[in-house]
Design a protein around this motif. Structure first.
Motif, PDB file in Angstrom:
ATOM      1  N   TYR A  16       0.831  -1.211   0.000  1.00 15.02           N
ATOM      2  CA  TYR A  16       0.000   0.000   0.000  1.00 15.02           C
ATOM      3  C   TYR A  16       0.861   1.255   0.000  1.00 15.02           C
ATOM      4  CZ  TYR A  16      -2.807   3.857   1.693  1.00 15.02           C
ATOM      5  OH  TYR A  16      -3.405   5.102   1.827  1.00 15.02           O
ATOM      6  N   TRP A  17       1.847   1.322   0.888  1.00 11.19           N
ATOM      7  CA  TRP A  17       2.657   2.533   0.999  1.00 11.19           C
ATOM      8  C   TRP A  17       3.503   2.759  -0.249  1.00 11.19           C
ATOM      9  CZ3 TRP A  17       1.480   6.147   4.220  1.00 11.19           C
ATOM     10  CH2 TRP A  17       0.894   5.851   5.446  1.00 11.19           C
ATOM     11  N   ILE A  18       3.893   1.675  -0.933  1.00 13.00           N
ATOM     12  CA  ILE A  18       4.647   1.849  -2.177  1.00 13.00           C
ATOM     13  C   ILE A  18       3.728   2.330  -3.294  1.00 13.00           C
ATOM     14  CG2 ILE A  18       5.976   0.635  -3.958  1.00 13.00           C
ATOM     15  CD1 ILE A  18       7.097  -1.151  -1.777  1.00 13.00           C
ATOM     16  N   LEU A  19       2.504   1.793  -3.324  1.00 17.81           N
ATOM     17  CA  LEU A  19       1.540   2.225  -4.345  1.00 17.81           C
ATOM     18  C   LEU A  19       1.147   3.687  -4.168  1.00 17.81           C
ATOM     19  CD1 LEU A  19      -0.862  -0.847  -4.577  1.00 17.81           C
ATOM     20  CD2 LEU A  19       0.423   0.142  -6.467  1.00 17.81           C
ATOM     21  N   LEU A  20       1.052   4.120  -2.908  1.00 18.50           N
ATOM     22  CA  LEU A  20       0.669   5.501  -2.633  1.00 18.50           C
ATOM     23  C   LEU A  20       1.794   6.444  -3.058  1.00 18.50           C
ATOM     24  CD1 LEU A  20      -1.649   7.135  -1.183  1.00 18.50           C
ATOM     25  CD2 LEU A  20      -0.171   7.122   0.836  1.00 18.50           C
ATOM     26  N   ASP A  21       1.422   7.524  -3.705  1.00 11.80           N
ATOM     27  CA  ASP A  21       2.409   8.534  -4.074  1.00 11.80           C
ATOM     28  C   ASP A  21       2.814   9.291  -2.815  1.00 11.80           C
ATOM     29  OD1 ASP A  21       4.001  10.459  -5.142  1.00 11.80           O
ATOM     30  OD2 ASP A  21       2.428  11.453  -6.295  1.00 11.80           O
ATOM     31  N   THR A  22       3.967   8.935  -2.257  1.00 10.14           N
ATOM     32  CA  THR A  22       4.381   9.488  -0.966  1.00 10.14           C
ATOM     33  C   THR A  22       5.218  10.755  -1.098  1.00 10.14           C
ATOM     34  OG1 THR A  22       6.296   8.003  -0.956  1.00 10.14           O
ATOM     35  CG2 THR A  22       4.309   7.243   0.181  1.00 10.14           C
TER      36      THR A  22
END
Length: 444
Positions: A181-187
């Motif tokens: 999830y955190w990798i998919l999210l544009d952080t």
């Protein structure tokens, strides 16, 4: 060496190989291999071939890991890093955390059924950072997924707390899915201000824990859900969740409650079963920017708000409570019972929640207000129906009154299904409301 350490060395090696396998094995072959492995592992664990030496129970974590690996392979056939990093963190951070905790762990803590060590959790944090930031520097086919120090620290702390809260090998599910999830999210939006928001979440959760609104496990669960909403492209959507949390907590501490769970703070299960589905839907909205998923998440929260206010206020001030199916009078607070006062309270709080939610939207409308209101009240009614039909209830041989909680009598009667507790009913209710909100949004 001890069986635990030997098992974790195997864990580190096997899952590390799984992490790099998409770069060296054709995708369709890998899917077939893992697809065959999942049912084989399931039956081996089910019939006692793998036993957790520490806990003395079946090692379902082996099945969970393989099933999640297969899921990631199927969902992201052309994005190898969404297999590599989830598996690498699970391999190194989880594996070395257990080894360090087993060898050097002296200061322990517990959020429920399992005891963990501060030394082990520190090792998990260290190896998570190592997996994201250091190891990619030595591999030519991969790069670090996070460009900022703030994102690296926030995600690593999030995963460490998630692992500490997980029990019965379920970290093999939640940790890799959370990494994906955190990798998919544009952080790229995460910066030093985001770290300040983490401090704010921590302060709020600590305050509610000290006020005994939450148990220690419930506080960690609330922190994790709060991070998903606040550390996001649109942090304003934590406001409806805060309204539900604060209003629901204050209502549950009103005097003259006869509900047993109101005597203590909310547990991790109660937090996840009431707010988990909503957070998942809103998180999918952050990933896809599809507005309907936001409506689904808010509909789930609306139902949780309606049910909480209805049951808590109705159990205190509803003079007459009736079974929603039979119409017979039942004791106040019994699942499946409804009262005029309770339904009225549910309507009022659902309307307030819906108004707050549409006020945060860029193009709010009465149609969206009605969707949230209808989904919330329908979820409330569904909760009562499930409570009357399926939820487990108990009655001792010395009383004619049914209760949601076990009695001390050895000859207690039981009706409903033992595994369908109030928490499970809340989970099913929020799922129903979320999909009802999606349906109404697409129809209206």
């Amino acid at each position: 060496m001890s069986e635990t350490i030997a098992r974790k060395i195997l864990h580190i090696v096997a899952i590390s190989i799984s992490a790099v396998s998409p770069y060296f094995i054709p995708h369709h072959i890998l899917v077939i291999v893992v697809g065959v492995a999942v049912p084989v592992l399931f039956f081996l664990v089910k019939y006692g071939f793998f036993i957790d030496a520490d806990q003395g129970r079946k090692s379902w974590g082996i099945v969970y890991f393989a099933a999640v690996l297969l899921t990631l392979l199927l969902l992201f056939p052309k994005n190898n890093e969404l297999v590599f990093f989830p598996m690498l963190v699970l391999a190194l951070a989880d594996g070395f955390a257990t080894i360090v905790g087993n060898l050097f762990g002296k200061r322990t803590f517990s959020f429920g059924e399992e005891t963990k060590s501060w030394e082990g959790s520190t090792a998990f944090l260290f190896f998570t950072i190592l997996s994201f930031e250091i190891i990619p520097k030595f591999l030519p086919f991969i790069r670090s997924p996070f460009d900022s120090f703030s994102a690296l620290i926030i995600v690593s702390v999030f995963l460490t707390l998630l692992e500490a809260l997980s029990i019965k090998g379920r970290d093999n599910i939640w940790v890799p899915l959370a990494v994906a999830y955190w990798i998919l999210l544009d952080t790229t939006f995460i910066n030093l201000f985001s770290l300040a928001l983490i401090v704010v979440i921590t302060a709020i959760v600590f305050f509610t824990y000290k006020k005994r609104w939450l148990t220690s496990a419930g506080a960690v669960a609330t922190f994790l859900l709060g991070c998903l909403l606040l550390i996001s492209p649109e942090p304003k959507w934590i406001i409806p969740a805060l309204f539900f949390f604060v209003a629901g907590s204050l209502i549950s501490f009103l005097p003259k409650s006869n509900k047993e769970e109101s005597l203590g703070g909310r547990t991790a299960n109660q937090v996840f079963y009431n707010g988990g589905i909503a957070t998942v839907f809103i998180s999918v909205y952050f990933l896809t920017n599809q507005f309907m998923f936001l409506i689904g998440g808010l509909s789930a929260l609306s139902a949780a708000m309606s049910d909480t206010s209805s049951s808590e206020i109705g159990s205190r001030y509803g003079r007459k409570t009736y079974n929603i199916l039979t119409g017979k009078k039942v004791i106040s607070g019994l699942s499946g019972g409804v009262s005029l006062v309770g339904m009225g309270a549910g309507f009022v709080f659902t309307a307030l929640f819906s108004l707050i939610s549409i006020g945060l939207m860029d193009s709010s409308s009465w149609k969206l207000f009605l969707i949230l209101l209808i989904s919330g009240m329908a979820g409330n009614i569904m909760d009562s129906l499930l409570g009357a039909l399926l939820q487990v209830k108990y009655r001792s041989d010395s009383t004619a009154q049914w209760s949601d909680f076990p009695t001390e009598s050895p000859n207690q009667e039981m009706m409903g299904f033992r595994f369908i507790t109030n928490d499970i009913v809340n989970l099913l209710t929020t799922i129903f409301a979320a999909f009802l909100g999606l349906l109404l949004y697409n129809l209206l």
